[in-house]
Design a protein around this motif. Structure first.
Motif, PDB file in Angstrom:
ATOM      1  N   TYR A 244      10.789  -6.893 -36.709  1.00 30.59           N
ATOM      2  CA  TYR A 244      11.240  -7.229 -38.064  1.00 30.59           C
ATOM      3  C   TYR A 244      12.096  -6.122 -38.664  1.00 30.59           C
ATOM      4  O   TYR A 244      13.095  -6.389 -39.321  1.00 30.59           O
TER       5      TYR A 244
ATOM      6  N   ALA B 125      17.337   7.157 -45.014  1.00 30.78           N
ATOM      7  CA  ALA B 125      17.281   8.119 -43.906  1.00 30.78           C
ATOM      8  C   ALA B 125      16.902   7.420 -42.600  1.00 30.78           C
ATOM      9  O   ALA B 125      17.387   7.794 -41.530  1.00 30.78           O
ATOM     10  N   GLN B 126      16.057   6.412 -42.681  1.00 31.66           N
ATOM     11  CA  GLN B 126      15.604   5.725 -41.471  1.00 31.66           C
ATOM     12  C   GLN B 126      16.568   4.619 -41.033  1.00 31.66           C
ATOM     13  O   GLN B 126      16.766   4.391 -39.849  1.00 31.66           O
ATOM     14  N   TYR B 127      17.139   3.893 -41.997  1.00 31.41           N
ATOM     15  CA  TYR B 127      17.891   2.680 -41.667  1.00 31.41           C
ATOM     16  C   TYR B 127      19.315   2.632 -42.229  1.00 31.41           C
ATOM     17  O   TYR B 127      19.976   1.606 -42.150  1.00 31.41           O
TER      18      TYR B 127
ATOM     19  N   ARG C  76      15.598  -2.518 -51.992  1.00 29.69           N
ATOM     20  CA  ARG C  76      14.167  -2.355 -52.293  1.00 29.69           C
ATOM     21  C   ARG C  76      13.331  -2.651 -51.048  1.00 29.69           C
ATOM     22  O   ARG C  76      12.303  -3.292 -51.100  1.00 29.69           O
ATOM     23  N   GLY C  77      13.836  -2.233 -49.912  1.00 25.27           N
ATOM     24  CA  GLY C  77      13.092  -2.402 -48.658  1.00 25.27           C
ATOM     25  C   GLY C  77      13.375  -3.728 -47.976  1.00 25.27           C
ATOM     26  O   GLY C  77      12.492  -4.306 -47.330  1.00 25.27           O
ATOM     27  N   ALA C  78      14.605  -4.242 -48.095  1.00 25.58           N
ATOM     28  CA  ALA C  78      14.949  -5.530 -47.489  1.00 25.58           C
ATOM     29  C   ALA C  78      15.082  -5.410 -45.973  1.00 25.58           C
ATOM     30  O   ALA C  78      15.557  -4.398 -45.452  1.00 25.58           O
ATOM     31  N   LEU C  79      14.676  -6.453 -45.274  1.00 27.64           N
ATOM     32  CA  LEU C  79      14.901  -6.528 -43.828  1.00 27.64           C
ATOM     33  C   LEU C  79      16.378  -6.796 -43.577  1.00 27.64           C
ATOM     34  O   LEU C  79      17.109  -7.265 -44.449  1.00 27.64           O
ATOM     35  N   ASP C  80      16.807  -6.557 -42.344  1.00 26.60           N
ATOM     36  CA  ASP C  80      18.214  -6.715 -41.983  1.00 26.60           C
ATOM     37  C   ASP C  80      18.731  -8.121 -42.293  1.00 26.60           C
ATOM     38  O   ASP C  80      19.826  -8.289 -42.816  1.00 26.60           O
TER      39      ASP C  80
ATOM     40  N   LYS D  53      15.134   3.761 -50.482  1.00 20.83           N
ATOM     41  CA  LYS D  53      14.100   4.727 -50.095  1.00 20.83           C
ATOM     42  C   LYS D  53      14.078   4.922 -48.583  1.00 20.83           C
ATOM     43  O   LYS D  53      13.497   5.877 -48.092  1.00 20.83           O
ATOM     44  N   VAL D  54      14.636   3.972 -47.851  1.00 22.82           N
ATOM     45  CA  VAL D  54      14.593   4.084 -46.389  1.00 22.82           C
ATOM     46  C   VAL D  54      15.988   4.349 -45.813  1.00 22.82           C
ATOM     47  O   VAL D  54      16.252   4.069 -44.650  1.00 22.82           O
TER      48      VAL D  54
ATOM     49  N   SER E  45      11.250  -5.790 -51.389  1.00 23.90           N
ATOM     50  CA  SER E  45      11.684  -6.447 -50.148  1.00 23.90           C
ATOM     51  C   SER E  45      13.009  -7.199 -50.288  1.00 23.90           C
ATOM     52  O   SER E  45      13.405  -7.944 -49.398  1.00 23.90           O
TER      53      SER E  45
ATOM     54  N   GLY F 207       7.778  -3.892 -47.041  1.00 24.94           N
ATOM     55  CA  GLY F 207       9.221  -3.783 -47.200  1.00 24.94           C
ATOM     56  C   GLY F 207       9.824  -3.674 -45.812  1.00 24.94           C
ATOM     57  O   GLY F 207       9.470  -4.437 -44.913  1.00 24.94           O
ATOM     58  N   ARG F 208      10.715  -2.693 -45.593  1.00 29.26           N
ATOM     59  CA  ARG F 208      11.289  -2.526 -44.257  1.00 29.26           C
ATOM     60  C   ARG F 208      10.527  -1.455 -43.490  1.00 29.26           C
ATOM     61  O   ARG F 208      11.007  -0.909 -42.506  1.00 29.26           O
TER      62      ARG F 208
ATOM     63  N   PRO G  59      13.035   2.779 -36.750  1.00 32.65           N
ATOM     64  CA  PRO G  59      13.474   3.772 -37.735  1.00 32.65           C
ATOM     65  C   PRO G  59      13.887   5.080 -37.072  1.00 32.65           C
ATOM     66  O   PRO G  59      13.345   5.457 -36.036  1.00 32.65           O
ATOM     67  N   LYS G  60      14.841   5.761 -37.701  1.00 33.62           N
ATOM     68  CA  LYS G  60      15.188   7.116 -37.244  1.00 33.62           C
ATOM     69  C   LYS G  60      14.016   8.037 -37.546  1.00 33.62           C
ATOM     70  O   LYS G  60      13.434   7.957 -38.620  1.00 33.62           O
TER      71      LYS G  60
ATOM     72  N   GLU H 152      22.045   1.357 -39.794  1.00 33.25           N
ATOM     73  CA  GLU H 152      21.953  -0.082 -39.542  1.00 33.25           C
ATOM     74  C   GLU H 152      22.453  -0.885 -40.740  1.00 33.25           C
ATOM     75  O   GLU H 152      23.127  -1.906 -40.580  1.00 33.25           O
TER      76      GLU H 152
END
Lengths: 518, 98
Positions: free
Chosen positions: A485, B39-41, B68-72, B36-37, B15, A421-422, A489-490, B44
């Motif tokens: 890619y 907090a991290q992204y 679902r976890g996609a890239l930018d 789910k991400v 993804s 995923g990301r 990440p924070k 952005e």
């Protein structure tokens, strides 16, 4: 203080005194004599070990507040014993137990969280926690930190007295009334009971829980009557359809297949790939595919293996039947096919987890292993592996035998996609260090293979893999690629509270997991 | 540019991201993220949505990302498509020819 992999550790966590990891090959060579709670003792006066109910057996063991209980995890997600035993313990009003299974699988209805919340359990020691319990622990559910040990470290901890077991509850798919029992036969066969041998030999009391009482003597027998205090028959011990759940599947994901094929190519390129070699592949999606590709390479080249080790899957049984492997040494069975094969073939053996993975014996089978294929959640540029915590710091996995296999096998191969995923899988620094990079030989990804320049076989592998024309890259390249890619990440923010201690094979602390700041 | 109806693009596959844009009365781009991400992204992701809205000249919208976890690049493409669908127009590929 900092340990040998640069992790900042407190010196004391509650009652737990931290011994920092000093590096691979730096372990104390000899430990004091084995500590055991097993007493030389006569059997029951009336000769009856069979109890009417779990509650009766628990009462007879004299289980008291604060004691330690153990289980195996050979039924994996299909386990129905742990919930029933804990429910019986709760009904008897016993509190503050140390719960020390060989691993905590994600059992539901009832969840282990319920037994922590009502005070039945107040300490946990296992190989991994995940699911609802993992989430609750990472949010600070427990007062005492959870102690996580790889498979090879658990028998050591039991024999050193760090983990003394008062009552071992051992699920068996067949048992006689005197406690000779096995997981190999019966409607709910789970296969190898490898994790329970050390518990049976060292617990103060042993209770066999079965749903299949057989005529005396039970044959085959895995755990002997000489260790068994009581036998209880319940309606159902496990769901065999779920023993392989989440593990034994053949992936169709083309990226995973590419990584698996490349890992098999790397094995086949090595000069150690010759008649009589040995391997362990495991039960992840990429591992299972890798096993199939490895079988193809062996057939193409006419090479046969001496043994396969560890957790067995249906496709390794298939290789055995084709004559590609002489002996299967099963410490665990990952699916129903592997579970039943032990009773069917004399060269498929059930082995004690201690002889599989415990470094503190006169030799574990891992010492004789040529190739070990491993999965991981994250790898960092020092080749350290995280096999416990996910992107947001959540508990995702178990240590299993990962750190043991990496250290024991000549060549340990991590199969991992560059991103999921990301989420980048190749990172500058793993969130939780579980396996030291020094013990990892190579990382195989869809974007190339990175060899670890610090590994003892680096020169040999470089020569062999280059000669085979395999694409070699640096770990830094893979890390840069992953972050290009995903973006950077924070970092995950944590409090100072340690919720879990990650022990290495030798009982030193390789990392700790801190409570996530919400 | 003003939105008059909603537009959706993307899927709930791993993804990928499902992006919904809706018209809003008040000025400003309000963004809701389920990921789910986050907090991290999350920052952005928000910036990517704002950039796309700015490119289209949209000043008022409610945007929902079910990630679902996609890239930018995926988030950008799905957001652009959702806006095009809401506007009932095609995408101006000339901007990509730089």
């Amino acid at each position: 203080m900092k340990n040998a992999v640069g992790r900042e550790l407190p010196e004391q966590i509650g009652n737990y005194t931290v011994k920092p990891f000093a590096g691979t090959g730096k372990a104390q060579k000899v430990l004091p004599p084995v500590v055991s709670k097993r007493q030389p003792r006569l059997g029951p006066e009336d000769g009856k070990k069979l109890c009417e109910s779990l509650q009766e057996a628990i009462r007879k063991t004299g289980l008291k507040d604060g004691m330690t209980i153990s289980f195996h995890h050979s039924f994996r997600e299909g386990d129905m014993i742990i919930g029933q035993v804990l429910t019986a313990i709760r009904a008897l009003g016993i509190k503050g137990l140390r719960f020390a299974p060989s691993a905590v699988v994600n059992i539901k209805n009832p969840s282990i969280v319920d037994f922590v919340k009502d005070g039945t359990i107040d300490r946990i020691e296992a190989s991994g926690i995940r699911g609802e319990l993992g989430d609750a622990v990472i949010d600070g559910l427990m007062e005492q930190p959870v102690i996580l040990r790889p498979h090879g470290a658990r028998p050591r901890a039991i024999e050193t007295g760090e983990l003394q077991i008062d009552v071992a509850f051992i699920g068996a798919s067949a048992s006689d009334e005197y406690g000779n029992c096995t997981g190999q036969i019966g409607p709910n066969a789970c296969g190898s009971l490898g994790y329970s041998f050390v518990d049976a030999a060292n617990a103060a009391q042993v209770v066999i829980v079965t749903d299949n009482l057989v005529e005396y003597p039970c044959c085959p027998t895995s755990i002997s009557q000489q260790y068994v205090d009581y036998v209880v028959v319940i309606d159902q011990i496990g769901d065999p359809a779920k023993i392989g759940a989440g593990a034994a599947r053949m992936t169709k994901n083309p990226r995973d297949l590419m990584i698996a094929s490349r890992a098999a190519d790397a094995i086949a390129a090595s000069r150690l790939f010759k008649d009589g070699f040995s391997f362990q592949t495991g039960a992840g999606a990429i591992s299972i595919a890798c096993t199939n590709y490895l079988a193809e390479r062996m057939e193409e080249r006419g090479i046969k293996a001496s043994f396969a080790l560890g957790g067995m899957t249906a496709n390794i049984i298939e290789m055995f039947k084709k004559g590609l492997v002489r002996v299967l040494e099963c410490s665990q069975s990952f699916d129903a096919v592997a579970a039943r094969a032990i009773a069917e073939y004399p060269n498929i053996l059930e082995i004690d987890n201690s002889v599989y993975s415990n470094p503190y014996t006169r030799g574990s089978m891992l010492d004789k292993l040529n190739f070990g294929v491993l999965g991981a959640l994250e790898v960092d540029t020092d080749f350290n592996l995280n096999i416990l915590t996910g992107m947001s710091g959540e508990m995702m996995g178990g240590l299993g035998g990962g750190p043991d296999v990496a250290d024991g096998a000549d060549i340990s191969i991590v199969t991992i996609p560059v991103i999921r995923g990301r989420t980048p899988s190749i990172v500058p620094k793993v969130f939780t260090c579980c396996t030291p990079g020094d013990s990892v030989a190579m990382v195989v990804t869809e974007a190339g293979i990175a060899l670890n320049p610090k590994h003892k076989y680096y020169d040999m592998l470089k020569e062999d893999l280059e000669a085979a024309g395999l694409k070699l890259v640096t770990i830094q390249y893979l890390c840069d690629l992953a972050l290009s890619y995903t973006g950077i990440p924070k970092p995950i923010e944590t409090t100072d509270k340690v919720v879990a201690v990650v022990e290495y094979r030798d009982g030193t602390v390789i990392d700790v997991i801190r409570q996530i700041k919400r | 540019m003003r939105l008059t109806k909603a537009g959706i693009a993307g899927t709930m596959e791993s993804s990928d991201v499902m992006v919904t844009v809706r018209p809003a009365e008040e000025a400003g781009i309000r963004i809701a993220i389920e990921s789910k991400v986050e907090a991290q992204y999350g920052d952005e992701m928000r910036q990517t949505v704002l950039d796309v809205m700015n490119d289209f000249g949209i000043e008022a919208a409610e945007v929902e990302l079910r990630d679902r976890g996609a890239l930018d690049c995926v988030i950008r493409a799905r957001t652009q498509t959702a806006v095009c669908r809401a506007l009932g127009t095609g995408f101006d590929w000339k901007g990509e020819d730089r």
